[in-house]
Design a protein around this motif. Structure first.
Motif, PDB file in Angstrom:
ATOM      1  N   PRO A 235       7.435   6.510   2.342  1.00  0.00           N
ATOM      2  CA  PRO A 235       6.476   6.532   3.257  1.00  0.00           C
ATOM      3  C   PRO A 235       7.187   6.713   4.654  1.00  0.00           C
ATOM      4  CG  PRO A 235       6.261   4.529   1.832  1.00  0.00           C
ATOM      5  CD  PRO A 235       7.526   5.222   1.643  1.00  0.00           C
ATOM      6  N   LEU A 236       6.529   7.081   5.666  1.00  0.00           N
ATOM      7  CA  LEU A 236       6.801   7.355   6.885  1.00  0.00           C
ATOM      8  C   LEU A 236       7.305   6.177   7.576  1.00  0.00           C
ATOM      9  CD1 LEU A 236       7.404   9.476   9.266  1.00  0.00           C
ATOM     10  CD2 LEU A 236       5.126   9.360   9.889  1.00  0.00           C
ATOM     11  N   ILE A 237       6.730   4.970   7.541  1.00  0.00           N
ATOM     12  CA  ILE A 237       7.293   3.778   7.990  1.00  0.00           C
ATOM     13  C   ILE A 237       8.683   3.541   7.495  1.00  0.00           C
ATOM     14  CG2 ILE A 237       5.987   2.264   6.140  1.00  0.00           C
ATOM     15  CD1 ILE A 237       5.577   0.280   8.412  1.00  0.00           C
TER      16      ILE A 237
ATOM     17  N   SER B 109       0.862  -1.245  -0.123  1.00  0.00           N
ATOM     18  CA  SER B 109      -0.009   0.025   0.025  1.00  0.00           C
ATOM     19  C   SER B 109       0.802   1.216   0.195  1.00  0.00           C
ATOM     20  CB  SER B 109      -0.884  -0.147   1.200  1.00  0.00           C
ATOM     21  OG  SER B 109      -0.123  -0.261   2.327  1.00  0.00           O
ATOM     22  N   THR B 110       0.254   2.280  -0.172  1.00  0.00           N
ATOM     23  CA  THR B 110       1.034   3.622  -0.137  1.00  0.00           C
ATOM     24  C   THR B 110       2.058   3.897   1.078  1.00  0.00           C
ATOM     25  OG1 THR B 110      -0.795   4.850   0.635  1.00  0.00           O
ATOM     26  CG2 THR B 110      -0.427   4.875  -1.775  1.00  0.00           C
ATOM     27  N   ASN B 111       1.707   3.226   2.106  1.00  0.00           N
ATOM     28  CA  ASN B 111       2.521   3.494   3.329  1.00  0.00           C
ATOM     29  C   ASN B 111       3.644   2.639   3.455  1.00  0.00           C
ATOM     30  OD1 ASN B 111       0.762   1.717   4.121  1.00  0.00           O
ATOM     31  ND2 ASN B 111       0.025   2.845   5.962  1.00  0.00           N
ATOM     32  N   ASP B 112       3.950   1.551   2.614  1.00  0.00           N
ATOM     33  CA  ASP B 112       5.059   0.718   2.615  1.00  0.00           C
ATOM     34  C   ASP B 112       5.739   0.611   1.518  1.00  0.00           C
ATOM     35  OD1 ASP B 112       6.748  -1.206   4.006  1.00  0.00           O
ATOM     36  OD2 ASP B 112       5.161  -2.412   4.571  1.00  0.00           O
TER      37      ASP B 112
END
Lengths: 310, 503
Positions: free
Chosen positions: B311-313, B245-248
């Motif tokens: 992404p932040l993660i 997904s967009t956050n990983d």
């Protein structure tokens, strides 16, 4: 349980969620309301760790969704508005698959699946193909999937959409039961009356912005500027006297006589001033057998808020 | 390290195998394989003829059946996975906290299980061909082992195609592409099988050499496995990246694998086959530098126009990394800045490699300019990455739309390249336009507009630019690097405010 702080999501041409902030306590049911395209699904997807916010922070059980998405996925259940595709898979296999995906140990997996099937009423159709299920049954299965990890926070995006009235009642019952088990539920729906019935809190957004948030009753009370009150008398001849009595009272207008024994009027003062009027009526000798103030429905609240603001 | 329990408990493997067994085609496939192979065997037993031919023909027929079965499994896997991807089912899998690696591993293991099911149905019949004569045991063993070996990258490639787009239309193009690739592979396999003494004897001889510890054979096997394993991992992680997904993302792993593939390719040639470099500029390019060229483009296409900041993660993982992992994060930094830096490192290494070969060429009997021609194609890559991508950045609506930018750049490469090749082809076939100023213009445009047309037209010896081609490409490469730095600064500025607010 859930804390949203200045949540904002920008897409190339539009700001879908705009500085949304609210906090949800454990064990509460919060309805999430807004017109189509208001940003409900976007906000829910961010809370469910599927999308990154452009600004702002979201915490579930004090963990940031941006920093610990994998931990958060283990303690939330998300029911999106789509099911996915599962050809050639039975209901039982579907739940077994998700139980494995959540890494529920094999020793307790069977018991957990049985619990879920009993709770959602899927036990009678355990061997049925997922793709052949009705919309209502699919929604139960979707709920079962979201519950398989025993989540603390359940996020439901339009769970009642497309369901027939019976399935909607059943779903509402399941949601109430889940709340009784101490789960926090964040549910969006277009069917506002249903939300009014089951929710403790309500969050209303429009064009991505928060319009109102708080206890459902408090919001209803604060929004209710006027009340339609109907009074029914046992003795019809008293109706003219009652009309005169009401005309002398301040804050009462629009008095109409109905069916010779009933009277309807608009009261535009605080709700706390309704009981004294009722007491005075009886002390004056009017044979009141029904006194019914009409409270605002969630639809009324929503329409009033969105019309007033925009 | 994957534990056996993790495999048996893999949710995706459980689901896909359950779906396959419940599918109506399962029984039909199983019975067709068994009865088909059995019937063919019974047909061959009473047939008398040249023993040397009978075994080979029977073996070839079984191989074709197995190949068709492999294609059916690939097709079924593609259909299921692309449907799941298009209908956001992977999002639901992700919500369960299942890692991307587990999802792809489960999918791959499921396809391999399905393949091995058919394989073990057919293999006994393949060994039956041994008794018909004309084949030795090692040939049959080697050929059947090779089929297993190639099934892994094949199925990973199929998964990658099925995950490459959520769009139904692009999915259809993907299906057609898969069909063409598989048919091409099928015909290739068939032609190999029916060329007398070609593949089987070759495989057999190679295995015999390995068994006798022949140094050359061991060297080839080692080199093959180095690339095989890296390629499989690369395909695996690209699949993971497609479903993230967009956050990983799995950007770090892909960059690391591309870099190790790139390095090991150059090292293998420097260490083992340096003296084997011969031929024209086109042949040298194909022999040495085409993988480098493709890897640079793959890196650029995947990540150069990717989100500027990871992404932040990923940034949190980077912060928490210690020791060697920290070093890896530094070297293969996710995001546009890291990609930019890695491309520059790879270009520097390529330039060193060209220089190293060039010195060797100079002292030998070869024309060293041929090597400069071949190597300079890789050095031109920055130009294609930066132009016209940098110009697209001037369009306001594209400034924050990485996906559209990426799609536009790749479309530009393909469309302009194909267009120029068609125009050039028409001019070449017509006597009137051949060698005309217009033809020279088309050749020049081919050099500067698209990496596709550059490859096909750049090696044309009659081109007026051929002699100075390496200078043009080198100059364009340097211009490209300058543009890339400008693009990076521009994108950083566009994203500056965004990052501050997120952190």
């Amino acid at each position: 349980m859930l804390k949203v702080d200045n949540l904002t999501k920008d897409f190339p041409k539009v700001r879908a969620v705009d500085n949304l902030s609210f906090e949800l306590q454990k064990g509460r049911i919060c309805g999430f309301v807004g017109p189509n395209g208001a940003g409900k699904t976007t906000a829910m997807r961010i809370i469910a760790t599927l999308d990154d916010p452009t600004f702002g922070k979201v915490y579930v059980s004090d963990k940031s969704i941006a920093e610990r998405p994998y931990d958060i996925r283990r303690i939330i259940g998300f029911m999106p508005d789509h099911y996915g595709v599962y050809p050639d898979l039975s209901v039982l296999d579907y739940l077994e698959f998700y139980a494995r995906a959540y890494e529920i140990p094999s020793s307790s997996r069977k018991r957990r699946i049985e619990q879920i099937m009993n709770f959602t009423g899927l036990d009678k159709i355990a061997e049925k193909d997922v793709e052949t299920l009705s919309k209502g049954m699919r929604q139960r299965l979707n709920l079962g999937r979201a519950l398989i990890n025993d989540p603390q926070l359940l996020i439901m995006d339009e769970p009642a959409a497309g369901l027939d009235p019976r399935a909607r009642v059943e779903l509402r019952y399941l949601i109430k039961q889940l709340a009784e088990q101490g789960k926090t539920i964040f549910v969006s729906s277009h069917i506002l009356t249903e939300l009014g019935e089951i929710c403790d809190d309500i969050l209303i957004i429009d064009k991505g912005k928060k319009v109102a948030f708080g206890d459902v009753n408090e919001i209803q009370k604060s929004m209710q500027k006027t009340f339609e009150i109907s009074v029914k008398l046992l003795e019809a001849p008293q109706i003219q006297g009652l009309e005169r009595f009401l005309m002398e009272r301040p804050g009462i207008s629009n008095i109409r006589i109905k069916n010779h024994d009933s009277i309807i009027f608009t009261f535009s003062k605080d709700i706390a001033e309704i009981p004294p009027i009722m007491r005075e009526m009886t002390s004056q000798g009017f044979s009141v057998i029904e006194f019914k103030p009409q409270m605002m429905t969630m639809e009324d609240v929503f329409i009033q808020i969105t019309e007033g603001e925009f | 390290m994957i534990k056996p329990r993790e495999i048996s408990e893999n949710a995706m493997l459980f689901k896909d195998i359950t779906q396959w067994i419940r599918n109506k085609t399962f029984l039909a496939l199983f019975l067709s394989l068994l009865f088909g192979a059995g019937a063919i065997s019974f047909f061959f037993v009473p047939v008398s003829g040249d023993a040397a031919q009978l075994g080979v023909i029977a073996f070839s027929i079984f191989t074709i059946i197995l190949f068709i079965y492999t294609l059916v499994i690939a097709g079924m896997g593609f259909n299921l996975t692309s449907r799941e991807f298009a209908n956001k089912t992977f999002e639901l899998y992700e919500l369960s906290g299942m890692s991307l690696e587990r999802m792809i591993l489960g999918k791959l293991l499921s396809l391999l299980t399905q393949f091995l099911f058919g394989y073990f149905c057919i293999v006994p019949f393949m060994f039956f061909a041994y008794f018909l004569g004309g084949l030795d045991f090692i040939s049959i063993f080697g050929a059947s082992f090779l089929m297993i070996l190639f099934s892994v990258p094949l199925y990973l490639f199929i998964l990658l195609l099925s995950l490459s787009s959520k769009s139904v239309k692009i999915g259809l193009i993907g299906r057609i592409f898969v069909g063409i690739v598989l048919l091409y592979m099928g015909f290739g396999l068939l032609s190999l099988i029916f060329i007398p003494r070609s593949p089987l004897s070759g495989v057999s001889d190679f295995i015999k050499s390995l068994l006798t510890f022949d140094l050359e054979a061991l060297k080839i096997a080692l080199v093959f496995f180095i690339f095989y394993i890296q390629l499989c991992f690369l395909l695996f992680y690209i699949c993971c990246n497609f479903i993230s997904s967009t956050n990983d993302s799995r950007e770090l792993q892909i960059k690391l694998l591309l870099f190790t593939l790139f390095l090991s390719w150059l090292l293998v040639f420097h260490a083992l086959y340096r003296n084997a470099i011969r031929g024209s500029d086109a042949e040298i390019f194909l022999l040495v530098y085409i993988p480098v060229y493709l890897m640079l483009f793959l890196l650029g296409a995947l990540f150069y126009y990717h989100a500027f900041h990871p992404p932040l993660i990923i940034r949190n993982r980077q912060k928490e990394a210690r020791g060697f992992r920290r070093f890896l994060y530094h070297l293969f930094l996710p995001g546009a800045r890291g990609t930019h830096r890695l491309i520059l490192y790879m270009l520097l290494i390529t330039a060193l490699s060209v220089f190293f070969h060039y010195v060797g060429f100079k002292t030998g009997k070869n024309d060293p300019r041929l090597l400069l021609h071949a190597g300079s194609y890789c050095l031109q890559v920055p130009f294609f990455l930066a132009v016209p991508g940098g110009l697209f950045l001037c369009i306001r609506s594209l400034q924050n739309s990485n996906k559209t930018m990426k799609a536009l750049v790749i479309t530009w490469w393909v469309l302009s390249g194909v267009f120029l090749m068609i125009v050039y082809g028409i001019m070449e076939s017509s006597g009137y336009w051949r060698d005309s100023p217009l033809s020279n213009l088309v050749q020049f445009l081919s050099l500067v507009l698209s990496p596709v047309s550059t490859l096909f037209i750049g090696f044309e010896r009659r081109s007026p630019f051929h002699e100075i081609g390496y200078l043009i490409r080198g100059g364009l490469g340097l211009t490209g690097i300058v543009f890339m730095i400008w693009i990076l600064r521009r994108r950083r500025k566009l994203n500056e405010n965004l990052l501050d607010s997120i952190v």
